[in-house]
Design a protein around this motif. Structure first.
Motif, PDB file in Angstrom:
ATOM      1  N   LEU A   1       0.925  -1.490   0.549  1.00 25.54           N
ATOM      2  CA  LEU A   1       0.291   0.566   0.160  1.00 25.54           C
ATOM      3  C   LEU A   1       0.601   1.208  -0.415  1.00 25.54           C
ATOM      4  CD1 LEU A   1      -2.770   1.082   0.913  1.00 25.54           C
ATOM      5  CD2 LEU A   1      -2.331   0.967   2.868  1.00 25.54           C
ATOM      6  N   ARG A   2       1.140   2.613  -1.052  1.00 21.57           N
ATOM      7  CA  ARG A   2       1.617   3.301  -1.454  1.00 21.57           C
ATOM      8  C   ARG A   2       0.743   4.620  -1.106  1.00 21.57           C
ATOM      9  NH1 ARG A   2       5.772   1.854  -4.612  1.00 21.57           N
ATOM     10  NH2 ARG A   2       5.871   3.842  -6.086  1.00 21.57           N
ATOM     11  N   VAL A   3       1.371   5.277  -0.167  1.00 23.18           N
ATOM     12  CA  VAL A   3       0.676   6.661   0.796  1.00 23.18           C
ATOM     13  C   VAL A   3       1.968   7.650   0.055  1.00 23.18           C
ATOM     14  CG1 VAL A   3      -0.162   7.320   2.040  1.00 23.18           C
ATOM     15  CG2 VAL A   3      -0.351   5.258   2.401  1.00 23.18           C
ATOM     16  N   LEU A   4       1.761   8.657  -0.523  1.00 25.83           N
ATOM     17  CA  LEU A   4       2.190   9.789  -1.371  1.00 25.83           C
ATOM     18  C   LEU A   4       1.969  10.827  -0.044  1.00 25.83           C
ATOM     19  CD1 LEU A   4       4.464  11.042  -3.128  1.00 25.83           C
ATOM     20  CD2 LEU A   4       2.670  11.592  -4.499  1.00 25.83           C
ATOM     21  N   VAL A   5       3.255  12.111   0.354  1.00 25.30           N
ATOM     22  CA  VAL A   5       2.350  13.226   0.715  1.00 25.30           C
ATOM     23  C   VAL A   5       3.650  13.859  -0.321  1.00 25.30           C
ATOM     24  CG1 VAL A   5       3.071  14.335   2.383  1.00 25.30           C
ATOM     25  CG2 VAL A   5       2.255  12.025   3.291  1.00 25.30           C
ATOM     26  N   TRP A   6       3.339  15.264  -0.163  1.00 29.03           N
ATOM     27  CA  TRP A   6       3.681  15.966  -1.231  1.00 29.03           C
ATOM     28  C   TRP A   6       3.021  16.992  -1.238  1.00 29.03           C
ATOM     29  CZ3 TRP A   6       4.457  15.663  -7.198  1.00 29.03           C
ATOM     30  CH2 TRP A   6       5.572  16.965  -7.369  1.00 29.03           C
ATOM     31  N   ASN A   7       3.291  18.457  -1.395  1.00 28.47           N
ATOM     32  CA  ASN A   7       2.402  19.555  -1.372  1.00 28.47           C
ATOM     33  C   ASN A   7       3.145  20.243  -2.765  1.00 28.47           C
ATOM     34  OD1 ASN A   7       3.039  22.519  -1.713  1.00 28.47           O
ATOM     35  ND2 ASN A   7       3.041  22.776   0.819  1.00 28.47           N
TER      36      ASN A   7
ATOM     37  N   ARG B   1       2.084   6.305  -9.144  1.00 32.14           N
ATOM     38  CA  ARG B   1       1.150   5.036  -8.819  1.00 32.14           C
ATOM     39  C   ARG B   1       0.736   5.237  -6.669  1.00 32.14           C
ATOM     40  NH1 ARG B   1      -1.371   3.666 -12.156  1.00 32.14           N
ATOM     41  NH2 ARG B   1      -2.473   2.097 -11.629  1.00 32.14           N
ATOM     42  N   PRO B   2       0.851   5.926  -6.390  1.00 31.97           N
ATOM     43  CA  PRO B   2       0.453   5.817  -4.907  1.00 31.97           C
ATOM     44  C   PRO B   2      -0.520   5.174  -4.850  1.00 31.97           C
ATOM     45  CG  PRO B   2       0.283   8.872  -5.618  1.00 31.97           C
ATOM     46  CD  PRO B   2       1.093   7.413  -7.310  1.00 31.97           C
ATOM     47  N   ASP B   3      -1.196   4.435  -3.975  1.00 35.21           N
ATOM     48  CA  ASP B   3      -2.773   4.241  -2.837  1.00 35.21           C
ATOM     49  C   ASP B   3      -3.611   5.396  -3.256  1.00 35.21           C
ATOM     50  OD1 ASP B   3      -3.239   1.154  -4.655  1.00 35.21           O
ATOM     51  OD2 ASP B   3      -1.666   1.198  -3.058  1.00 35.21           O
ATOM     52  N   VAL B   4      -2.516   6.170  -2.454  1.00 35.65           N
ATOM     53  CA  VAL B   4      -3.210   7.419  -1.465  1.00 35.65           C
ATOM     54  C   VAL B   4      -2.698   8.713  -1.764  1.00 35.65           C
ATOM     55  CG1 VAL B   4      -4.173   8.295   0.472  1.00 35.65           C
ATOM     56  CG2 VAL B   4      -4.321   6.331   0.616  1.00 35.65           C
ATOM     57  N   TRP B   5      -3.123   9.970  -1.901  1.00 36.43           N
ATOM     58  CA  TRP B   5      -2.278  10.950  -1.986  1.00 36.43           C
ATOM     59  C   TRP B   5      -2.284  11.768  -1.401  1.00 36.43           C
ATOM     60  CZ3 TRP B   5      -1.638  15.231  -6.647  1.00 36.43           C
ATOM     61  CH2 TRP B   5      -1.179  15.975  -6.382  1.00 36.43           C
TER      62      TRP B   5
ATOM     63  N   ASN C   1      -5.871  21.223   0.737  1.00 34.33           N
ATOM     64  CA  ASN C   1      -5.161  20.166   1.019  1.00 34.33           C
ATOM     65  C   ASN C   1      -6.730  19.024   0.089  1.00 34.33           C
ATOM     66  OD1 ASN C   1      -3.616  20.686   3.132  1.00 34.33           O
ATOM     67  ND2 ASN C   1      -4.859  21.804   4.628  1.00 34.33           N
ATOM     68  N   ALA C   2      -6.345  17.599   0.360  1.00 33.02           N
ATOM     69  CA  ALA C   2      -6.256  16.707  -0.058  1.00 33.02           C
ATOM     70  C   ALA C   2      -6.677  15.700  -0.502  1.00 33.02           C
ATOM     71  CB  ALA C   2      -6.920  17.072  -1.664  1.00 33.02           C
ATOM     72  N   ILE C   3      -7.189  14.792  -0.619  1.00 38.42           N
ATOM     73  CA  ILE C   3      -6.038  13.106  -0.225  1.00 38.42           C
ATOM     74  C   ILE C   3      -7.140  12.435  -1.055  1.00 38.42           C
ATOM     75  CG2 ILE C   3      -6.971  11.286   0.499  1.00 38.42           C
ATOM     76  CD1 ILE C   3      -7.944  12.799   3.351  1.00 38.42           C
TER      77      ILE C   3
END
Length: 305
Positions: free
Chosen positions: A4-10, A28-32, A66-68
């Motif tokens: 499960l890939r979670v990306l955090v980026w501003n 290709r994250p599952d969540v950004w 902010n957004a998901i």
């Protein structure tokens, strides 16, 4: 699917929208967990990344939302979307997700996802915004909280000598606003602001990068994420962008990739953080009776914050 890939980026107001979208698509994250998403950029980012956007409540204070972003067809599904329009300079985006495969099974758990961007100009307001996150630290709850914290990890922020150098009258990098914004006053002395980090960890959350360094020997997880392309304004390179998760989720971490300037060039003054989890272990936690605290979970996770 084993991860499960979670990306955090501003993404700095989508100034390089096309290139930023291409980068996220390649990862290709599952969540950004995204910050500084302007409303007009939601649709282009959805198209570029093949993900669905869940923006935070719009703020009257700032257009940088902010957004998901969620990838359709992942093994989990969105159970609830929560809006928090009041109390934060940038209202957090907040979803509860669950394992789609155990939707009908009673007692299945949820994970709260949060994209957060703390106030840049007020240490006290940042602390209050971080305190809101502790509502997700109740026994039996699971959470992943990522974002731009505009403050420092404890023990790793600017030393007093750096602040002193910024305040020298002949220093071309003079920035008294940065000094005031990134410090707090206590007993007549200004201290580097690490209070959000200390508060979250006191509440039981785990700093994913610290865990990766200490438990997985991944020293690069601690790489700085900010100051890229804007060193003078941001006072150097620091790990401003971080991801925290519930202690139960920490053993599911397999990799944390810290800020990598070569990956995004000058697309933003923030570098991305990519958190990878073992999806089988995560799924086991979400199953009914998937932990020692599961008896308290059915009620706890069904209550909106």
């Amino acid at each position: 699917m084993t991860e499960l890939r979670v990306l955090v980026w501003n993404v700095k107001k989508g100034e390089h929208l096309t290139e930023a979208g291409a980068y996220v698509a390649a990862v290709r994250p599952d969540v950004w967990l995204a910050q500084e998403i302007l409303p007009r950029h939601v649709a282009p980012f959805e198209l570029a990344t093949d993900m669905r956007c869940y923006p935070a409540a719009p703020a009257t204070t700032s257009p940088n939302d902010n957004a998901i972003f969620i990838r359709p067809g992942s093994w989990f599904e969105v159970a609830e979307e929560y809006k928090h329009p009041d109390g934060a300079w940038h209202p957090p985006a907040n979803l509860a997700v669950r394992d789609a495969a155990c939707r009908e099974e009673r007692g299945g758990r949820r994970i709260s996802l949060v994209s957060h961007h703390l106030c840049y100009f007020s240490a006290d307001r940042r602390l209050s915004e971080a305190e809101w996150c502790t509502t997700l630290a109740k026994p039996g709850w699971l959470a992943i909280i990522g974002g731009d914290w505009n403050s420092y990890p404890s023990g790793a922020g600017p030393a007093p000598s750096l602040w002193a150098s910024l305040l020298e009258d002949d220093n071309p990098c003079l920035d008294r606003a940065l000094y005031v914004n990134r410090t707090y006053e206590e007993s007549g002395i200004r201290h580097t602001d690490d209070r959000p980090d200390r508060l979250l960890r006191a509440a039981g959350f785990v700093d994913a990068a610290r865990y990766a360094r200490d438990e997985l020997s991944q020293d690069l997880a601690m790489d700085p994420t900010t100051g890229h392309g804007d060193l003078e304004r941001q006072g150097g390179r620091w790990r401003i962008d971080r991801v925290y998760l519930s202690e139960e989720l920490a053993p599911t971490i397999t990799n944390v990739q810290g800020g990598d300037a070569s990956a995004v060039g000058a697309l933003s003054d923030h570098l991305p953080v990519l958190l990878t989890l073992d999806s089988h272990k995560v799924r086991a936690l979400l199953r009914p009776h998937g932990s020692a605290t599961a008896t308290a979970t059915a009620t706890a996770t069904a209550t909106a914050i």
